[in-house]
Design a protein around this motif. Sequence first.
Motif, mmCIF file in Angstrom:
data_model
loop_
_atom_site.group_PDB
_atom_site.id
_atom_site.type_symbol
_atom_site.label_atom_id
_atom_site.label_comp_id
_atom_site.label_asym_id
_atom_site.label_seq_id
_atom_site.Cartn_x
_atom_site.Cartn_y
_atom_site.Cartn_z
ATOM 1 N N UNK A 24 0.901 -1.188 0.105
ATOM 2 C CA UNK A 24 0.244 0.077 -0.110
ATOM 3 C C UNK A 24 0.811 1.432 0.021
ATOM 4 N N UNK A 25 2.147 1.232 0.354
ATOM 5 C CA UNK A 25 2.996 2.304 0.685
ATOM 6 C C UNK A 25 3.564 2.952 -0.475
ATOM 7 N N UNK A 26 3.727 1.962 -1.556
ATOM 8 C CA UNK A 26 4.527 2.455 -2.699
ATOM 9 C C UNK A 26 3.736 1.943 -4.090
ATOM 10 N N UNK A 27 4.095 2.850 -5.151
ATOM 11 C CA UNK A 27 3.500 2.469 -6.247
ATOM 12 C C UNK A 27 4.276 1.654 -7.160
ATOM 13 N N UNK A 28 5.523 1.426 -6.810
ATOM 14 C CA UNK A 28 6.439 0.654 -7.641
ATOM 15 C C UNK A 28 5.945 -0.929 -7.637
ATOM 16 N N UNK A 29 6.344 -1.678 -8.708
ATOM 17 C CA UNK A 29 6.232 -3.015 -8.541
ATOM 18 C C UNK A 29 7.019 -3.658 -7.439
ATOM 19 N N UNK A 30 6.383 -4.406 -6.782
ATOM 20 C CA UNK A 30 7.126 -4.779 -5.571
ATOM 21 C C UNK A 30 6.868 -6.428 -5.475
ATOM 22 N N UNK A 31 8.188 -6.843 -5.122
ATOM 23 C CA UNK A 31 8.457 -8.244 -5.017
ATOM 24 C C UNK A 31 8.994 -8.507 -3.621
ATOM 25 N N UNK A 32 8.058 -9.054 -2.657
ATOM 26 C CA UNK A 32 8.403 -9.461 -1.371
ATOM 27 C C UNK A 32 8.731 -10.683 -0.835
ATOM 28 N N UNK A 33 9.741 -10.954 -0.270
ATOM 29 C CA UNK A 33 10.422 -12.053 0.020
ATOM 30 C C UNK A 33 9.991 -12.356 1.498
ATOM 31 N N UNK A 34 9.662 -13.450 1.931
ATOM 32 C CA UNK A 34 9.255 -13.399 3.644
ATOM 33 C C UNK A 34 10.131 -14.468 4.308
ATOM 34 N N UNK A 35 10.485 -14.182 5.616
ATOM 35 C CA UNK A 35 11.552 -14.960 6.159
ATOM 36 C C UNK A 35 10.945 -14.916 7.609
ATOM 37 N N UNK A 36 10.931 -16.286 8.372
ATOM 38 C CA UNK A 36 10.252 -16.327 9.708
ATOM 39 C C UNK A 36 11.268 -16.419 10.765
ATOM 40 N N UNK A 37 12.658 -16.445 10.408
ATOM 41 C CA UNK A 37 13.637 -16.569 11.372
ATOM 42 C C UNK A 37 15.094 -16.003 10.535
ATOM 43 N N UNK A 38 15.953 -16.001 11.524
ATOM 44 C CA UNK A 38 17.327 -15.262 10.994
ATOM 45 C C UNK A 38 17.966 -16.124 9.991
ATOM 46 N N UNK A 39 17.864 -17.423 10.015
ATOM 47 C CA UNK A 39 18.568 -18.518 9.131
ATOM 48 C C UNK A 39 17.893 -18.231 7.886
ATOM 49 N N UNK A 40 16.789 -18.273 7.486
ATOM 50 C CA UNK A 40 16.136 -18.056 6.376
ATOM 51 C C UNK A 40 16.211 -16.670 5.993
ATOM 52 N N UNK A 41 16.404 -15.543 6.460
ATOM 53 C CA UNK A 41 16.627 -14.400 6.214
ATOM 54 C C UNK A 41 18.218 -14.026 5.687
ATOM 55 N N UNK A 42 19.140 -14.708 6.298
ATOM 56 C CA UNK A 42 20.579 -14.924 6.022
ATOM 57 C C UNK A 42 20.531 -15.594 4.605
ATOM 58 N N UNK A 43 19.743 -16.531 4.515
ATOM 59 C CA UNK A 43 19.871 -17.251 3.195
ATOM 60 C C UNK A 43 19.496 -16.755 2.159
ATOM 61 N N UNK A 44 18.299 -15.774 2.073
ATOM 62 C CA UNK A 44 17.740 -15.018 1.163
ATOM 63 C C UNK A 44 18.707 -14.114 0.497
#
Length: 245
Positions: A24-44
């Motif tokens: 809702x905040x931005x008019x750009x085309x947004x691609x969101x990656x979700x991570x539920x923990x630090x390990x997943x975030x680091x991997x992404x």
Amino acid sequence: MAVKVLIVEDNPVARSFLCRVVRESFSDTIVITEAGDLETARRHVATLSGQSAVAPSDPFKLVLVDLELPDGNGLELLAELARYPATKIVTTLYSDDDHLFPALQCGADGYLLKEDRFEVLVEELQKIVRGQPPLSPAIARRLLTHFRHGSGAGGESGFAPMPSGFQSSRPMPLGKGAPLDHERLTPRESEVLTYLSKGFTIKEIANLMGIKWFTVNDHIKSIYKKLNVSSRAEAAVLASKQGLV
């Protein structure tokens, strides 16, 4: 080109809510990656940046980080991403000093409370486009109170030094011999600085230059660092007096 966003949040409901806020905040085309923990975030982050969190070729431009995660603290990720070229925003339920100031010191560019209303969070995130730090109203008030009632460690003003990511205003001397790095501005940065000095917003500059507003924001951060300023007003005044624009 789509703008890549990483949301690090272990609660599925909160994660879905933040996804809606971002879209809702931005008019750009947004691609969101979700991570539920630090390990997943680091991997992404490692996958997207080719194992380098310093100079990735196609990085996330916005990272939202919860502080309390199943396998550690979000501060760890903030510290690891200190040189990562993204706007890093803490999204949490904690508004106390013990969480706020360490987050800023670890490199957070903003601090939002998930308990805020949807429209408030959208409004705060949109400040990124204007080159302003997203801060929940309660956090902004807490920062003001903290520095107004400082112990005087910051000098005669009574203000303590601003945490990392929120540098206090430090205008450089404008006289002969001022140690500036303006000769290191790239052509693109010089163009952005010219538009900034004329009062254009980040979104307007992006449209004029045919680039994404996140890219303009990156240029502005670099300009501030090279000119040793912390606001567009300082940059405009310094640029004018030094004949940069």
